[in-house]
Design a protein around this motif. Structure first.
Motif, PDB file in Angstrom:
ATOM      1  N   ALA A 214       1.052  -1.254   0.109  1.00  0.00           N
ATOM      2  CA  ALA A 214       0.089   0.082  -0.097  1.00  0.00           C
ATOM      3  C   ALA A 214       0.994   1.409   0.138  1.00  0.00           C
ATOM      4  O   ALA A 214       0.562   2.152  -0.782  1.00  0.00           O
ATOM      5  N   ILE A 215       1.832   1.135   0.774  1.00  0.00           N
ATOM      6  CA  ILE A 215       2.819   2.332   0.901  1.00  0.00           C
ATOM      7  C   ILE A 215       3.377   2.617  -0.397  1.00  0.00           C
ATOM      8  O   ILE A 215       3.693   3.736  -0.916  1.00  0.00           O
ATOM      9  N   THR A 216       3.901   1.514  -1.027  1.00  0.00           N
ATOM     10  CA  THR A 216       4.644   1.601  -2.509  1.00  0.00           C
ATOM     11  C   THR A 216       3.925   2.243  -3.436  1.00  0.00           C
ATOM     12  O   THR A 216       4.120   3.078  -4.259  1.00  0.00           O
ATOM     13  N   LEU A 217       2.657   1.545  -3.525  1.00  0.00           N
ATOM     14  CA  LEU A 217       1.504   2.137  -4.744  1.00  0.00           C
ATOM     15  C   LEU A 217       1.411   3.592  -4.321  1.00  0.00           C
ATOM     16  O   LEU A 217       1.140   4.335  -5.154  1.00  0.00           O
ATOM     17  N   SER A 218       0.977   3.898  -3.174  1.00  0.00           N
ATOM     18  CA  SER A 218       0.570   5.218  -2.615  1.00  0.00           C
ATOM     19  C   SER A 218       1.904   6.311  -2.923  1.00  0.00           C
ATOM     20  O   SER A 218       1.634   7.324  -3.480  1.00  0.00           O
ATOM     21  N   ASN A 219       2.946   5.911  -2.733  1.00  0.00           N
ATOM     22  CA  ASN A 219       4.171   6.799  -3.067  1.00  0.00           C
ATOM     23  C   ASN A 219       4.528   7.017  -4.678  1.00  0.00           C
ATOM     24  O   ASN A 219       4.526   8.250  -5.130  1.00  0.00           O
ATOM     25  N   TYR A 220       4.031   5.865  -5.301  1.00  0.00           N
ATOM     26  CA  TYR A 220       4.241   5.914  -6.872  1.00  0.00           C
ATOM     27  C   TYR A 220       3.189   6.987  -7.325  1.00  0.00           C
ATOM     28  O   TYR A 220       3.366   7.833  -8.111  1.00  0.00           O
ATOM     29  N   ILE A 221       1.808   6.506  -6.892  1.00  0.00           N
ATOM     30  CA  ILE A 221       0.755   7.444  -7.375  1.00  0.00           C
ATOM     31  C   ILE A 221       0.851   9.149  -6.945  1.00  0.00           C
ATOM     32  O   ILE A 221       0.426   9.731  -7.674  1.00  0.00           O
ATOM     33  N   LEU A 222       1.330   9.226  -5.622  1.00  0.00           N
ATOM     34  CA  LEU A 222       1.536  10.351  -5.222  1.00  0.00           C
ATOM     35  C   LEU A 222       2.826  11.355  -6.102  1.00  0.00           C
ATOM     36  O   LEU A 222       2.512  12.334  -6.315  1.00  0.00           O
ATOM     37  N   LYS A 223       3.690  10.574  -6.523  1.00  0.00           N
ATOM     38  CA  LYS A 223       4.433  11.117  -7.264  1.00  0.00           C
ATOM     39  C   LYS A 223       4.233  11.761  -8.524  1.00  0.00           C
ATOM     40  O   LYS A 223       4.205  12.770  -8.945  1.00  0.00           O
ATOM     41  N   GLN A 224       3.260  10.729  -9.191  1.00  0.00           N
ATOM     42  CA  GLN A 224       2.643  11.116 -10.456  1.00  0.00           C
ATOM     43  C   GLN A 224       1.939  12.158 -10.469  1.00  0.00           C
ATOM     44  O   GLN A 224       1.622  13.127 -10.845  1.00  0.00           O
ATOM     45  N   ARG A 225       0.803  12.118  -9.304  1.00  0.00           N
ATOM     46  CA  ARG A 225       0.037  13.288  -9.062  1.00  0.00           C
ATOM     47  C   ARG A 225       0.561  14.480  -8.691  1.00  0.00           C
ATOM     48  O   ARG A 225       0.209  15.512  -9.384  1.00  0.00           O
ATOM     49  N   THR A 226       1.871  14.628  -8.120  1.00  0.00           N
ATOM     50  CA  THR A 226       2.588  15.710  -7.717  1.00  0.00           C
ATOM     51  C   THR A 226       2.912  16.431  -8.979  1.00  0.00           C
ATOM     52  O   THR A 226       2.976  17.654  -8.982  1.00  0.00           O
ATOM     53  N   ALA A 227       3.669  15.467  -9.793  1.00  0.00           N
ATOM     54  CA  ALA A 227       3.960  15.878 -10.973  1.00  0.00           C
ATOM     55  C   ALA A 227       3.080  16.605 -12.039  1.00  0.00           C
ATOM     56  O   ALA A 227       3.189  17.539 -12.461  1.00  0.00           O
ATOM     57  N   PHE A 228       1.848  16.014 -11.884  1.00  0.00           N
ATOM     58  CA  PHE A 228       0.748  16.433 -12.786  1.00  0.00           C
ATOM     59  C   PHE A 228       0.379  17.737 -12.130  1.00  0.00           C
ATOM     60  O   PHE A 228       0.013  18.691 -13.156  1.00  0.00           O
ATOM     61  N   LEU A 229       0.258  17.981 -10.865  1.00  0.00           N
ATOM     62  CA  LEU A 229      -0.219  19.295 -10.186  1.00  0.00           C
ATOM     63  C   LEU A 229       0.928  20.182 -10.499  1.00  0.00           C
ATOM     64  O   LEU A 229       0.741  21.425 -10.244  1.00  0.00           O
ATOM     65  N   GLY A 230       2.077  20.040 -10.730  1.00  0.00           N
ATOM     66  CA  GLY A 230       3.269  20.979 -11.066  1.00  0.00           C
ATOM     67  C   GLY A 230       3.684  21.627  -9.487  1.00  0.00           C
ATOM     68  O   GLY A 230       4.278  22.527  -9.658  1.00  0.00           O
ATOM     69  N   VAL A 231       3.548  20.681  -8.629  1.00  0.00           N
ATOM     70  CA  VAL A 231       4.187  21.082  -7.319  1.00  0.00           C
ATOM     71  C   VAL A 231       5.483  20.933  -6.922  1.00  0.00           C
ATOM     72  O   VAL A 231       5.750  19.794  -7.278  1.00  0.00           O
TER      73      VAL A 231
END
Length: 231
Positions: A214-231
């Motif tokens: 769960a942690i690994t998947l969340s970190n991967y998704i979070l990185k993708q989401r963060t890059a998408f938001l441009g943060v």
């Protein structure tokens, strides 16, 4: 190994894992919904009693799980007997509630910190242009604090999976609705007959694997989401 195999054949391990995942996921969803609302009110709204609301949302972290479990059994067993909230009939429902109450502070503090770091003028500008408060939160504030929401939800989920005290009290009322931590405790107490605690250790590895995944998947998704938001 033979005893572990018998547990799998009986389906006890699968049921316990399914119960833990179900309870933890549902509790996490409730935590995010209620926790984000509480954090927003405390951070943004100038309403009477918001300090009390802040204290109440954080207090469960200091409450012993045994006390929470016992309180739920006494209260719901007395006033909600023979209903879907009866702990002696449906302990799984109350396990979701106990997980939600006990692990909500982690998400509330995380979202509150994100709102504190997001300037309120961004939301005020949107409302001046005609956006409602709900739309402002969903389209302005929420994307900016997405990392805090995911981080807080992840932490709450992991702690829900690890919950022991309330799981032991409520899970003992019905083995078929008990989470994996109750099954582990049951095997530990019965280790004298089996002669080893290796079965419990194996279940611990399974629990750790689920959480690490769960942690690994969340970190991967979070990185993708963060890059998408441009943060």
């Amino acid at each position: 190994l033979e005893y572990m195999q018998s547990l799998f054949e009986k389906g006890e391990v699968q049921v316990a894992i399914r119960n833990s995942l179900t309870y933890s996921i549902l509790a996490t969803l409730m935590i995010v919904l209620v926790g984000s609302s509480v954090a927003y009110v405390v951070s943004r709204r100038k309403v009477f009693g918001r300090e009390i609301l802040d204290v109440l949302s954080t207090m469960p972290i200091a409450m012993p799980g045994i006390l929470v479990g016992l309180g739920y059994i006494v209260f719901f067993g007395t006033f909600f007997a023979e209903t879907p909230l009866d702990p002696f009939l449906y302990p799984g429902t109350l396990l979701i509630f106990t997980y939600t109450v006990r692990r909500m502070p982690f998400t509330v503090r995380s979202i509150f910190a994100g709102l504190q770091q997001t300037h309120v003028s961004l939301e005020e500008a949107a409302m001046i242009l005609g956006a409602s408060r709900a739309r402002t939160f969903l389209t302005i504030a929420l994307p900016l604090i997405a990392a805090n929401v995911i981080g807080g939800a992840l932490l709450s989920f992991v702690y829900c999976m690890n919950e022991v005290s309330t799981s032991l009290m409520l899970g003992s009322l019905d083995d078929t609705q008990a989470p994996i931590t109750y099954l582990m405790s049951k095997l530990i107490y019965g280790s004298a007959a089996v002669g080893t605690v290796s079965i419990t250790a194996a279940l611990g590895v399974i629990l750790m694997t689920l959480q690490i995944t769960a942690i690994t998947l969340s970190n991967y998704i979070l990185k993708q989401r963060t890059a998408f938001l441009g943060v």
